[in-house]
Write a protein that holds these residues in place. Structure first.
Motif, PDB file in Angstrom:
ATOM      1  N   ARG A  12      15.599  -4.225  30.073  1.00 29.38           N
ATOM      2  CA  ARG A  12      16.731  -3.483  29.311  1.00 29.38           C
ATOM      3  C   ARG A  12      17.972  -3.346  29.519  1.00 29.38           C
ATOM      4  O   ARG A  12      19.480  -3.350  28.936  1.00 29.38           O
ATOM      5  CB  ARG A  12      16.015  -2.317  28.660  1.00 29.38           C
ATOM      6  CG  ARG A  12      14.948  -2.619  28.619  1.00 29.38           C
ATOM      7  CD  ARG A  12      14.401  -1.206  28.277  1.00 29.38           C
ATOM      8  NE  ARG A  12      13.451   0.353  28.778  1.00 29.38           N
ATOM      9  CZ  ARG A  12      13.459   0.688  30.024  1.00 29.38           C
ATOM     10  NH1 ARG A  12      12.687  -0.114  29.886  1.00 29.38           N
ATOM     11  NH2 ARG A  12      13.346   1.182  31.234  1.00 29.38           N
ATOM     12  N   GLU A  13      18.362  -2.993  30.699  1.00 28.81           N
ATOM     13  CA  GLU A  13      19.612  -2.941  31.032  1.00 28.81           C
ATOM     14  C   GLU A  13      20.896  -3.749  30.853  1.00 28.81           C
ATOM     15  O   GLU A  13      21.015  -5.393  32.443  1.00 28.81           O
ATOM     16  CB  GLU A  13      19.571  -2.744  33.256  1.00 28.81           C
ATOM     17  CG  GLU A  13      20.762  -2.092  33.607  1.00 28.81           C
ATOM     18  CD  GLU A  13      21.630  -1.114  32.994  1.00 28.81           C
ATOM     19  OE1 GLU A  13      22.301  -1.137  32.849  1.00 28.81           O
ATOM     20  OE2 GLU A  13      20.748   0.074  33.211  1.00 28.81           O
ATOM     21  N   ALA A  14      21.609  -3.233  30.247  1.00 26.61           N
ATOM     22  CA  ALA A  14      23.168  -5.156  29.284  1.00 26.61           C
ATOM     23  C   ALA A  14      23.242  -5.319  31.329  1.00 26.61           C
ATOM     24  O   ALA A  14      24.080  -6.652  30.816  1.00 26.61           O
ATOM     25  CB  ALA A  14      23.559  -3.621  28.806  1.00 26.61           C
ATOM     26  N   ILE A  22      20.650 -17.933  28.041  1.00 27.62           N
ATOM     27  CA  ILE A  22      20.745 -17.284  27.104  1.00 27.62           C
ATOM     28  C   ILE A  22      19.364 -15.913  27.213  1.00 27.62           C
ATOM     29  O   ILE A  22      20.335 -14.874  25.957  1.00 27.62           O
ATOM     30  CB  ILE A  22      20.481 -18.118  25.821  1.00 27.62           C
ATOM     31  CG1 ILE A  22      21.586 -19.760  25.323  1.00 27.62           C
ATOM     32  CG2 ILE A  22      19.998 -17.489  24.609  1.00 27.62           C
ATOM     33  CD1 ILE A  22      21.221 -20.425  25.075  1.00 27.62           C
ATOM     34  N   SER A  23      18.651 -16.270  27.402  1.00 24.45           N
ATOM     35  CA  SER A  23      18.187 -15.181  27.422  1.00 24.45           C
ATOM     36  C   SER A  23      18.066 -13.478  27.821  1.00 24.45           C
ATOM     37  O   SER A  23      18.078 -12.514  27.723  1.00 24.45           O
ATOM     38  CB  SER A  23      16.430 -15.411  28.079  1.00 24.45           C
ATOM     39  OG  SER A  23      16.272 -15.556  28.945  1.00 24.45           O
ATOM     40  N   TYR A  24      19.170 -14.302  29.089  1.00 23.79           N
ATOM     41  CA  TYR A  24      19.750 -12.817  29.698  1.00 23.79           C
ATOM     42  C   TYR A  24      20.413 -12.475  28.875  1.00 23.79           C
ATOM     43  O   TYR A  24      21.266 -10.630  28.777  1.00 23.79           O
ATOM     44  CB  TYR A  24      20.128 -12.856  30.959  1.00 23.79           C
ATOM     45  CG  TYR A  24      19.027 -13.022  32.213  1.00 23.79           C
ATOM     46  CD1 TYR A  24      17.626 -12.450  32.189  1.00 23.79           C
ATOM     47  CD2 TYR A  24      18.105 -14.161  32.529  1.00 23.79           C
ATOM     48  CE1 TYR A  24      17.155 -11.451  33.585  1.00 23.79           C
ATOM     49  CE2 TYR A  24      17.575 -14.276  33.988  1.00 23.79           C
ATOM     50  CZ  TYR A  24      16.300 -13.238  33.514  1.00 23.79           C
ATOM     51  OH  TYR A  24      15.811 -13.404  34.627  1.00 23.79           O
ATOM     52  N   GLU A  77      22.947  -8.172  22.242  1.00 21.54           N
ATOM     53  CA  GLU A  77      21.917  -7.352  21.665  1.00 21.54           C
ATOM     54  C   GLU A  77      22.645  -6.337  21.641  1.00 21.54           C
ATOM     55  O   GLU A  77      22.161  -4.619  20.234  1.00 21.54           O
ATOM     56  CB  GLU A  77      20.787  -7.600  21.508  1.00 21.54           C
ATOM     57  CG  GLU A  77      20.031  -8.675  21.032  1.00 21.54           C
ATOM     58  CD  GLU A  77      18.743  -9.300  20.857  1.00 21.54           C
ATOM     59  OE1 GLU A  77      17.785  -8.399  21.592  1.00 21.54           O
ATOM     60  OE2 GLU A  77      18.531 -10.486  20.511  1.00 21.54           O
ATOM     61  N   GLN A  78      22.396  -5.221  22.658  1.00 24.89           N
ATOM     62  CA  GLN A  78      23.043  -3.727  23.199  1.00 24.89           C
ATOM     63  C   GLN A  78      24.557  -3.926  23.142  1.00 24.89           C
ATOM     64  O   GLN A  78      24.772  -2.573  22.904  1.00 24.89           O
ATOM     65  CB  GLN A  78      22.409  -3.573  24.432  1.00 24.89           C
ATOM     66  CG  GLN A  78      21.162  -3.628  24.464  1.00 24.89           C
ATOM     67  CD  GLN A  78      20.822  -2.880  25.514  1.00 24.89           C
ATOM     68  OE1 GLN A  78      21.332  -1.658  26.219  1.00 24.89           O
ATOM     69  NE2 GLN A  78      20.074  -3.594  26.389  1.00 24.89           N
ATOM     70  N   GLY A  79      25.182  -4.462  22.070  1.00 23.77           N
ATOM     71  CA  GLY A  79      26.612  -4.317  21.888  1.00 23.77           C
ATOM     72  C   GLY A  79      27.521  -5.349  23.418  1.00 23.77           C
ATOM     73  O   GLY A  79      29.095  -5.013  22.790  1.00 23.77           O
ATOM     74  N   GLU A 125      16.733  -9.459  39.281  1.00 22.13           N
ATOM     75  CA  GLU A 125      15.430 -10.123  38.608  1.00 22.13           C
ATOM     76  C   GLU A 125      14.989  -8.952  39.293  1.00 22.13           C
ATOM     77  O   GLU A 125      13.944  -8.083  38.326  1.00 22.13           O
ATOM     78  CB  GLU A 125      15.284 -11.536  39.375  1.00 22.13           C
ATOM     79  CG  GLU A 125      15.597 -12.023  38.494  1.00 22.13           C
ATOM     80  CD  GLU A 125      15.090 -14.267  38.574  1.00 22.13           C
ATOM     81  OE1 GLU A 125      14.817 -14.370  40.300  1.00 22.13           O
ATOM     82  OE2 GLU A 125      15.660 -14.223  37.606  1.00 22.13           O
ATOM     83  N   LYS A 126      14.914  -8.698  40.762  1.00 18.52           N
ATOM     84  CA  LYS A 126      13.914  -7.525  40.775  1.00 18.52           C
ATOM     85  C   LYS A 126      14.188  -6.346  40.671  1.00 18.52           C
ATOM     86  O   LYS A 126      13.425  -5.935  40.530  1.00 18.52           O
ATOM     87  CB  LYS A 126      14.147  -7.401  42.714  1.00 18.52           C
ATOM     88  CG  LYS A 126      12.921  -7.743  43.631  1.00 18.52           C
ATOM     89  CD  LYS A 126      13.168  -7.481  44.581  1.00 18.52           C
ATOM     90  CE  LYS A 126      12.454  -8.672  45.840  1.00 18.52           C
ATOM     91  NZ  LYS A 126      12.783  -8.138  47.130  1.00 18.52           N
TER      92      LYS A 126
END
Length: 159
Positions: free
Chosen positions: A15-17, A41-43, A49-51, A9-10
């Protein structure tokens, strides 16, 4: 996982998949202290979404467990199109449940062509029962017995 969760989390920049997938996994493990399906779900969405097929598969499962079948179909569908045989089979089951038999059959055929062992076993049994013509009975028997090791391995890996 608590130490890993705090560290991830830190360093998560939104953005990092790979970081998002790991956080989704930590929060998505039912029965754990960290279990929080909304956070999972949010993570997972960031990665999906990045595949990330793994994240798409996980989202399909989380939404299916919540009874949000249209969302589950969406994510399983994306992972299915990316080549996930398991997601293709899960998509088949959901579409069948909703009465969308033509789409369900397409998803089943895709799962079969992608090598899903449950789809392969189901198809073999259909052949043995004559549902695809009696001429397919011998090939159904062969497929059935040849698929048993794949099915056992799949069950072991997914238990």
């Amino acid at each position: 996982y608590a130490g890993a969760k705090d560290l991830l989390e830190k360093i998560f920049d939104g953005r990092e998949a790979s970081v998002a997938t790991n956080l989704g996994y930590i929060y998505g493990r039912s029965g754990s202290r960290e279990f929080d399906p909304d956070k999972a779900i949010s993570y997972y969405k960031v990665a999906a979404e990045q595949g990330s097929v793994y994240a798409q598969h996980a989202l399909g499962g989380l939404f299916r467990e919540r009874g949000q079948l249209e969302d589950a179909i969406h994510w399983y569908g994306l992972a299915s199109q990316a080549g996930s045989a398991t997601c293709s089979y899960n998509l088949f089951k959901l579409l069948l449940k909703l009465g969308e038999t033509d789409k369900a059959r397409d998803a089943f055929n895709l799962a079969l062509s992608q090598g899903d062992p449950i789809a392969a076993q189901t198809y073999a049994i259909e052949c043995i029962l004559g549902r695809h013509g009696l001429h397919r009975l011998p090939s159904g028997l062969i497929r059935y017995f040849r698929n048993i090791p794949n099915l056992v391995r799949f069950r072991r890996e997914n238990s």
